[in-house]
Design an enzyme around this catalytic site. Structure first.
Site, PDB file in Angstrom:
ATOM      1  N   HIS A 104      13.393  73.083  29.380  1.00  0.00           N
ATOM      2  CA  HIS A 104      12.761  73.676  30.561  1.00  0.00           C
ATOM      3  C   HIS A 104      13.322  72.980  31.809  1.00  0.00           C
ATOM      4  O   HIS A 104      13.404  71.751  31.840  1.00  0.00           O
ATOM      5  CB  HIS A 104      11.248  73.469  30.451  1.00  0.00           C
ATOM      6  CG  HIS A 104      10.479  74.053  31.583  1.00  0.00           C
ATOM      7  ND1 HIS A 104      10.327  75.415  31.751  1.00  0.00           N
ATOM      8  CD2 HIS A 104       9.816  73.472  32.624  1.00  0.00           C
ATOM      9  CE1 HIS A 104       9.605  75.640  32.836  1.00  0.00           C
ATOM     10  NE2 HIS A 104       9.285  74.483  33.382  1.00  0.00           N
ATOM     11  N   ASN A 117      12.297  73.594  22.938  1.00  0.00           N
ATOM     12  CA  ASN A 117      12.766  74.356  24.097  1.00  0.00           C
ATOM     13  C   ASN A 117      13.234  73.373  25.171  1.00  0.00           C
ATOM     14  O   ASN A 117      12.797  72.226  25.195  1.00  0.00           O
ATOM     15  CB  ASN A 117      11.617  75.204  24.653  1.00  0.00           C
ATOM     16  CG  ASN A 117      12.032  76.048  25.846  1.00  0.00           C
ATOM     17  OD1 ASN A 117      13.108  76.658  25.827  1.00  0.00           O
ATOM     18  ND2 ASN A 117      11.210  76.087  26.876  1.00  0.00           N
ATOM     19  N   MET A 121      13.705  84.258  26.614  1.00  0.00           N
ATOM     20  CA  MET A 121      12.705  84.631  27.613  1.00  0.00           C
ATOM     21  C   MET A 121      11.506  85.363  27.017  1.00  0.00           C
ATOM     22  O   MET A 121      11.054  86.366  27.554  1.00  0.00           O
ATOM     23  CB  MET A 121      13.371  85.517  28.688  1.00  0.00           C
ATOM     24  CG  MET A 121      14.589  84.896  29.317  1.00  0.00           C
ATOM     25  SD  MET A 121      14.206  83.315  30.081  1.00  0.00           S
ATOM     26  CE  MET A 121      13.721  83.886  31.676  1.00  0.00           C
ATOM     27  N   ARG A 122      11.013  84.840  25.903  1.00  0.00           N
ATOM     28  CA  ARG A 122       9.787  85.417  25.347  1.00  0.00           C
ATOM     29  C   ARG A 122       8.847  84.290  24.939  1.00  0.00           C
ATOM     30  O   ARG A 122       9.296  83.248  24.457  1.00  0.00           O
ATOM     31  CB  ARG A 122      10.108  86.249  24.089  1.00  0.00           C
ATOM     32  CG  ARG A 122      10.661  87.627  24.394  1.00  0.00           C
ATOM     33  CD  ARG A 122      10.979  88.359  23.113  1.00  0.00           C
ATOM     34  NE  ARG A 122       9.812  88.722  22.315  1.00  0.00           N
ATOM     35  CZ  ARG A 122       9.031  89.760  22.558  1.00  0.00           C
ATOM     36  NH1 ARG A 122       9.265  90.538  23.597  1.00  0.00           N
ATOM     37  NH2 ARG A 122       8.014  90.033  21.770  1.00  0.00           N
TER      38      ARG A 122
HETATM   39  C1  GRF Z   1      18.079  76.939  31.489  1.00  0.00           C
HETATM   40  O1  GRF Z   1      17.882  76.529  32.825  1.00  0.00           O
HETATM   41  C2  GRF Z   1      16.947  76.486  30.614  1.00  0.00           C
HETATM   42  O2  GRF Z   1      16.387  75.255  31.008  1.00  0.00           O
HETATM   43  C3  GRF Z   1      15.921  77.577  30.782  1.00  0.00           C
HETATM   44  O3  GRF Z   1      16.681  78.761  30.875  1.00  0.00           O
HETATM   45  C4  GRF Z   1      17.985  78.465  31.365  1.00  0.00           C
HETATM   46  C5  GRF Z   1      18.946  78.994  30.343  1.00  0.00           C
HETATM   47  O4  GRF Z   1      20.278  78.894  30.750  1.00  0.00           O
HETATM   48  N1  GRF Z   1      14.964  77.594  29.713  1.00  0.00           N
HETATM   49  P1  GRF Z   1      21.456  79.162  29.724  1.00  0.00           P
HETATM   50  O5  GRF Z   1      21.256  80.557  29.156  1.00  0.00           O
HETATM   51  O6  GRF Z   1      21.368  78.115  28.650  1.00  0.00           O
HETATM   52  O7  GRF Z   1      22.693  79.068  30.528  1.00  0.00           O
END
Ligand code: GRF
Length: 188
Positions: free
Chosen positions: A110, A108, A91-92
């Site tokens: 998404h 990544n 989350m950065r």
């Molecule tokens: C997922 O929905 C991913 O697409 C998004 O953040 C969430 C992460 O979930 N970037 P996890 O930590 O892999 O369970």
């Protein structure tokens, strides 16, 4: 065999799906998970990585500026000989310091079509729109918010989904299948 770091900030279900495919699937021929990294010591996924026997590292932000923090991350990744980075719920936003150190080597996942929705809460967005279908995106990472070149997408059938939890459950199932498969192709 590409030595890879998985970056997480939360529960790490995508990380687990990748680790499973590394241990049991085709991905294991191409990827070695050399490190699971987090910015948050309390990220539940870290413990899961420890249980899976993967090296973990955490570097709390502690007020550091983005570029300063990322320079430390790059130093850490060099120590572990990391060649490729998989963001999985990290989350950065990455600064150019990190992005430029791994050109076209950071990806990544998404939970939406990045051309339609960027940033947090992709499943809530789909749920609130009441759409019949949403799209999962795997993309290269640049210094923007979900702006990197799209590598692959997969659709999630949301017909009849009657709660946000159900939207998320169906979406994550698609994520967990898509991400390891795309990584395997990318690293082939
Ligand atoms: C997922 O929905 C991913 O697409 C998004 O953040 C969430 C992460 O979930 N970037 P996890 O930590 O892999 O369970």
């Amino acid at each position: 065999m590409t030595k890879t770091a998985i970056f997480i900030s939360g529960r790490g279900s995508n990380m687990q799906a990748i680790l499973e495919q590394v241990h049991q699937g085709e991905l294991g021929k191409r990827m070695q998970v050399g490190l699971v990294f987090s910015n948050l010591p309390q990220a539940p996924g870290l413990l899961k990585a420890v249980e899976a026997g993967v090296p973990v590292a955490c570097l709390p932000v502690q007020g550091r500026k983005r570029a300063e923090y990322d320079a430390l991350v790059v130093e850490l990744l060099r120590i572990y000989d990391i060649e490729f980075i998989v963001l999985a719920g990290y989350m950065r936003i990455l600064s150019p310091v990190l992005v430029d150190a791994f050109p076209r080597r950071i990806v990544n996942i998404h939970p939406a079509d990045t051309r339609r929705h960027q940033g947090l809460d992709g499943y809530r967005w789909a749920w609130e729109q009441g759409v019949q279908e949403t799209t999962i995106t795997v993309h290269y990472v640049d210094s923007g918010l979900d702006t990197g070149e799209i590598i692959a997408q997969a659709s999630v059938d949301l017909r009849g989904a009657d709660s946000l939890q159900e939207v998320e459950r169906r979406g994550l199932a698609v994520e967990h299948a898509l991400y390891p498969q795309v990584l395997s192709q990318l690293l082939a």
